[in-house]
Design a protein around this motif. Structure first.
Motif, mmCIF file in Angstrom:
data_model
loop_
_atom_site.group_PDB
_atom_site.id
_atom_site.type_symbol
_atom_site.label_atom_id
_atom_site.label_comp_id
_atom_site.label_asym_id
_atom_site.label_seq_id
_atom_site.Cartn_x
_atom_site.Cartn_y
_atom_site.Cartn_z
ATOM 1 N N THR A 110 -1.710 -5.530 -12.089
ATOM 2 C CA THR A 110 -2.226 -4.355 -11.388
ATOM 3 C C THR A 110 -3.128 -4.753 -10.233
ATOM 4 O O THR A 110 -3.016 -4.223 -9.121
ATOM 5 N N PRO B 98 3.544 -9.388 -11.575
ATOM 6 C CA PRO B 98 2.893 -8.396 -10.703
ATOM 7 C C PRO B 98 1.808 -7.621 -11.452
ATOM 8 O O PRO B 98 2.022 -6.508 -11.908
ATOM 9 N N LYS C 107 3.104 -9.844 -19.522
ATOM 10 C CA LYS C 107 4.225 -8.936 -19.246
ATOM 11 C C LYS C 107 4.295 -7.841 -20.306
ATOM 12 O O LYS C 107 4.568 -6.677 -20.001
ATOM 13 N N LYS D 185 -2.964 -3.831 -0.326
ATOM 14 C CA LYS D 185 -2.058 -3.094 -1.208
ATOM 15 C C LYS D 185 -0.636 -3.552 -0.910
ATOM 16 O O LYS D 185 -0.180 -3.502 0.226
ATOM 17 N N HIS D 186 0.068 -3.997 -1.942
ATOM 18 C CA HIS D 186 1.414 -4.526 -1.774
ATOM 19 C C HIS D 186 2.468 -3.438 -1.987
ATOM 20 O O HIS D 186 2.192 -2.396 -2.593
ATOM 21 N N ALA D 187 3.674 -3.713 -1.496
ATOM 22 C CA ALA D 187 4.763 -2.729 -1.563
ATOM 23 C C ALA D 187 5.145 -2.372 -2.993
ATOM 24 O O ALA D 187 5.622 -1.261 -3.249
ATOM 25 N N ASP D 188 4.930 -3.303 -3.938
ATOM 26 C CA ASP D 188 5.303 -3.037 -5.331
ATOM 27 C C ASP D 188 4.221 -2.277 -6.093
ATOM 28 O O ASP D 188 4.339 -2.056 -7.306
ATOM 29 N N GLY D 189 3.164 -1.868 -5.385
ATOM 30 C CA GLY D 189 2.106 -1.085 -6.017
ATOM 31 C C GLY D 189 0.944 -1.908 -6.533
ATOM 32 O O GLY D 189 -0.080 -1.351 -6.946
ATOM 33 N N THR D 190 1.083 -3.223 -6.529
ATOM 34 C CA THR D 190 -0.017 -4.080 -6.966
ATOM 35 C C THR D 190 -1.046 -4.219 -5.851
ATOM 36 O O THR D 190 -0.765 -3.920 -4.684
#
Length: 334
Positions: free
Chosen positions: A128, A126, A106, A299-304
């Motif tokens: 990268t 989360p 983190k 590709k996930h909604a949180d950008g990861t």
């Protein structure tokens, strides 16, 4: 302030500064850190060496700094602290204990450093990018294979990996879900932590507990432990009972064992090499095309992001297709 903690952090900084000075990184260099969990298996060693070799040959603009936690979570945390102060732009990590490294990861992310987890995810963080095979489907395929091979009825010994990391948990979950509803029973199970000798000892004890005809299959979470089980079965003179042995990883020697009939099956499991260093370099340089070539991307909604590298089941029917395409030592692959 905690004096011991302060001293530890200062020592890590001094060691890291010394290491960094020796590395002599140019201002325009891409700097990638790689925190490896251990070097106690062919899988780990191949992951390290193939990523290093690829970076040296193909990324002349890159300095790759590799550390080895030697199977110790505390050392891995110190290793990562050391890498942080060396100016890394991306961190590749295969965690020894996912929960233990959560706070430091983190912290790395807060500094804007890209984090790439290699085949061992870190729950609740989360990162990268996570890249590697999916373990639960592999466990499910192994379970389905056992159900079919045994006609839906039989006793299985499960030799598990390290419970502190996702692959062991997921390989077990997938297997148990696949055998649910059948008459396949797990009659003995133990964590042998990916280690051949621990698996050998456990299997020796298990063979004492269960006599001839009482064990139909052994499901080991990696090839290393499957070989431990095989050695115990042969030493006990019980290799004529037709006990199925299933491993995971697709080591060259395991593929050879499948072809010979010593193993019933193994599953290829990518060492994420050179995919790991390609992904880290691509994230730093913004090369999205390179990322998309590595496997199935989500590709996930949180950008990861997540990239799945496919796995294959290897049985006697197709083993020849995989000869010398795995990793690790096999005299016939020299």
């Amino acid at each position: 302030m905690n004096t011991i903690k302060t001293f530890g952090a200062t020592l890590a900084l001094l060691l890291a500064t010394t290491a960094f000075a020796g590395t002599a990184v140019a201002a325009d260099q891409v700097v990638i850190g790689f925190s490896q969990a251990a070097s106690n298996s062919a899988h780990r060693n191949t992951m390290t060496e193939r990523n290093k070799a690829y970076a040296a040959e193909n990324f002349k603009d890159t300095t790759l700094i590799v550390t080895n936690a030697e199977g110790k979570s505390a050392k891995q945390i110190t290793d990562i602290e050391s890498l942080e102060v060396q100016g890394i732009q991306a961190l590749m990590i295969s965690p020894q204990d996912s929960a233990a490294v959560t706070p430091i990861i983190k912290d790395v992310l807060k500094q804007g450093i890209k984090v790439v987890t290699l085949e061992r995810s870190i729950e609740g963080v989360p990162v990268t990018l996570h890249i590697g095979p999916h373990n639960k489907p592999i466990g499910a395929l192994a379970g389905q294979y056992v159900v079919k091979a045994l006609g839906g009825k039989g006793n299985v010994v499960e030799i598990k990996g390290d419970p502190a990391v996702a692959p062991a948990v997921e390989r077990s979950e997938g297997f148990h879900e696949a055998i649910a509803g059948s008459n396949i029973k797990i009659i003995a199970e133990q964590h042998a932590d990916w280690d051949e000798e621990k698996a050998l000892k456990f299997m020796e004890d298990t063979l004492q507990r269960f006599g001839p005809g009482e064990i139909q299959a052994v499901y080991a979470h990696n090839d290393n432990m499957a070989f431990g089980a095989l050695k115990a079965i042969k030493a006990a003179g019980r290799d004529k009972e037709g006990i199925l042995i299933i491993g995971i990883d697709g080591e060259n020697r395991a593929i050879r064992a499948v072809a010979k009939g010593d193993f019933s099956a193994t599953f290829t499991y990518s060492t994420v090499a050179p995919e790991g260093v390609i992904a880290a370099h691509a994230l730093v340089t913004g090369d999205t095309a390179a990322l998309e070539k590595l496997g199935k991307m989500t590709k996930h909604a949180d950008g990861t992001m997540e990239i799945e590298i496919a796995s294959n089941m290897v049985t006697k029917d197709n083993a020849a297709q995989f000869f010398c395409k795995g990793f690790g030592d096999d005299p016939e692959c020299k």
